[in-house]
Design a protein around this motif. Structure first.
Motif, PDB file in Angstrom:
ATOM      1  N   PHE A 224     -26.206  33.412 -39.937  1.00 16.45           N
ATOM      2  CA  PHE A 224     -27.197  33.760 -38.920  1.00 16.45           C
ATOM      3  C   PHE A 224     -27.367  35.271 -38.867  1.00 16.45           C
ATOM      4  O   PHE A 224     -26.380  36.015 -38.851  1.00 16.45           O
ATOM      5  CB  PHE A 224     -26.746  33.291 -37.536  1.00 16.45           C
ATOM      6  N   SER A 225     -28.603  35.721 -38.835  1.00 11.00           N
ATOM      7  CA  SER A 225     -28.860  37.132 -38.573  1.00 11.00           C
ATOM      8  C   SER A 225     -28.565  37.399 -37.097  1.00 11.00           C
ATOM      9  O   SER A 225     -28.429  36.472 -36.298  1.00 11.00           O
ATOM     10  CB  SER A 225     -30.316  37.472 -38.887  1.00 11.00           C
ATOM     11  N   SER A 226     -28.474  38.677 -36.730  1.00 14.21           N
ATOM     12  CA  SER A 226     -28.185  39.021 -35.334  1.00 14.21           C
ATOM     13  C   SER A 226     -29.197  38.428 -34.357  1.00 14.21           C
ATOM     14  O   SER A 226     -28.814  37.853 -33.327  1.00 14.21           O
ATOM     15  CB  SER A 226     -28.120  40.542 -35.166  1.00 14.21           C
ATOM     16  N   PRO A 227     -30.510  38.512 -34.623  1.00 13.01           N
ATOM     17  CA  PRO A 227     -31.476  37.890 -33.703  1.00 13.01           C
ATOM     18  C   PRO A 227     -31.283  36.376 -33.588  1.00 13.01           C
ATOM     19  O   PRO A 227     -31.411  35.812 -32.493  1.00 13.01           O
ATOM     20  CB  PRO A 227     -32.831  38.234 -34.331  1.00 13.01           C
ATOM     21  N   SER A 228     -30.971  35.721 -34.711  1.00 18.81           N
ATOM     22  CA  SER A 228     -30.764  34.270 -34.684  1.00 18.81           C
ATOM     23  C   SER A 228     -29.528  33.914 -33.867  1.00 18.81           C
ATOM     24  O   SER A 228     -29.530  32.942 -33.104  1.00 18.81           O
ATOM     25  CB  SER A 228     -30.612  33.724 -36.112  1.00 18.81           C
ATOM     26  N   GLN A 229     -28.450  34.689 -34.023  1.00 21.95           N
ATOM     27  CA  GLN A 229     -27.239  34.462 -33.232  1.00 21.95           C
ATOM     28  C   GLN A 229     -27.543  34.597 -31.748  1.00 21.95           C
ATOM     29  O   GLN A 229     -27.055  33.812 -30.923  1.00 21.95           O
ATOM     30  CB  GLN A 229     -26.151  35.460 -33.633  1.00 21.95           C
ATOM     31  N   GLN A 230     -28.367  35.589 -31.413  1.00 17.31           N
ATOM     32  CA  GLN A 230     -28.700  35.808 -30.009  1.00 17.31           C
ATOM     33  C   GLN A 230     -29.515  34.654 -29.448  1.00 17.31           C
ATOM     34  O   GLN A 230     -29.264  34.188 -28.328  1.00 17.31           O
ATOM     35  CB  GLN A 230     -29.479  37.114 -29.855  1.00 17.31           C
ATOM     36  N   VAL A 231     -30.472  34.143 -30.207  1.00 15.93           N
ATOM     37  CA  VAL A 231     -31.310  33.031 -29.761  1.00 15.93           C
ATOM     38  C   VAL A 231     -30.474  31.779 -29.534  1.00 15.93           C
ATOM     39  O   VAL A 231     -30.581  31.117 -28.494  1.00 15.93           O
ATOM     40  CB  VAL A 231     -32.436  32.750 -30.785  1.00 15.93           C
TER      41      VAL A 231
END
Length: 296
Positions: free
Chosen positions: A23-30
């Protein structure tokens, strides 16, 4: 039930750790926010049902006062985050830490003595400051956005070291008093190592979500099911969801409207933590009452 779930939670935690590499950082956050606003908020949405059971009086007026005090606590906490954010944030961390520790150790202790309460608090602070220390940059940004105060990253390490030592002393004392087994203590140390790897690898929100959902919210839902309905099953979970749904819907709708109103990415995470803080104060009191009633 909880022993079986603990094994599952370990597997889920390692799986989440594996996902962090993809997961990229934005995906982890979502994904993290989705879990927090679904199961995370859900685990605190049945408090009014719990209140009706933990209150010792059946008089409608006294029950109404108890519920009123719960709602009042949420409103006061919200006001504190708006008017005195630094004080509110410190209180939120303390209440959350105690709440996490109480949930985690309720099977080997109770919340009726100062010793036990201190152990709950020290464990929760150890978990939180382990998370903050390993995600210090993001944590400092949130603190600064909420309070305007710049927290030095080295302070996280100092506080974590201090609280970890205090918790370990409490845990060793419990082992020596035969209130906890050596096996359980070694398992808890292993968990801290696992959490450290997860917190270091994942982003702040994803790391918090992994702990908050799989090691706190789901076990809490199980405890609440057992307390309210006498068993943990698919049937009682469905009843639990039905009972919690309206409050859960109101909660996420409120946050959603605030996000739409503010429309500022920099304030989204601080706003989320402020919202969680406001409901944590009242929720932690309710859960403590539940555990005290179960102890008798």
């Amino acid at each position: 039930m909880m022993e079986n779930y603990t094994k599952i939670a370990i597997i889920i935690t390692f799986f989440s750790l594996w996902l962090s590499g993809y997961f990229s950082s934005p995906s982890q956050q979502v994904v993290g926010l989705f879990l927090i606003f679904s199961l995370g908020i859900l685990h605190g949405s049945n408090d009014l049902k719990l209140i009706s059971k933990v209150t010792t009086s059946s008089k409608p007026i006294q029950l109404a006062l108890f519920i009123g005090s719960y709602i009042g606590t949420v409103l006061i906490a919200s006001l504190l985050f708006y008017s005195i954010p630094s004080f509110a944030l410190v209180a939120f961390v303390i209440f959350s830490a105690y709440h996490f520790g109480e949930q985690h150790f309720n099977t080997v202790s109770d919340n009726t003595s100062t010793f036990n309460k201190s152990m709950f608090l020290s464990y929760g602070l150890t978990i939180l400051f382990l998370l903050f220390n390993l995600n210090s940059t993001a944590t400092v940004e949130i603190i600064n956005s909420l309070t305007g105060f710049t927290f030095l990253t080295v302070w996280f390490k100092w506080i974590f070291t201090f609280t970890a030592i205090i918790w370990l002393l409490f845990a060793l004392t419990m082992v020596l008093k035969n209130n906890m087994t050596w096996k359980r203590l070694l398992f808890e140390l292993f968990l801290l190592l696992v959490f450290a790897v997860v917190f270091k690898t994942a982003t702040l929100i994803w790391a918090f979500a992994i702990y908050f959902i799989f090691w706190h919210s789901i076990p809490s839902i199980f405890e609440q099911q057992s307390f309210l309905y006498g068993e943990v099953s698919i049937k009682t979970f469905i009843i639990y969801i039905k009972s919690s749904f309206v409050i859960w819907l109101i909660s996420i709708t409120t946050v959603g409207l605030l996000f739409l109103w503010i429309q500022d990415e920099k304030i989204l995470l601080p706003l989320m933590f402020a919202f969680l803080g406001a409901i944590t104060f009242a929720h932690s009191f309710t859960i403590s009452k539940m555990f005290m009633k179960k102890a008798y």
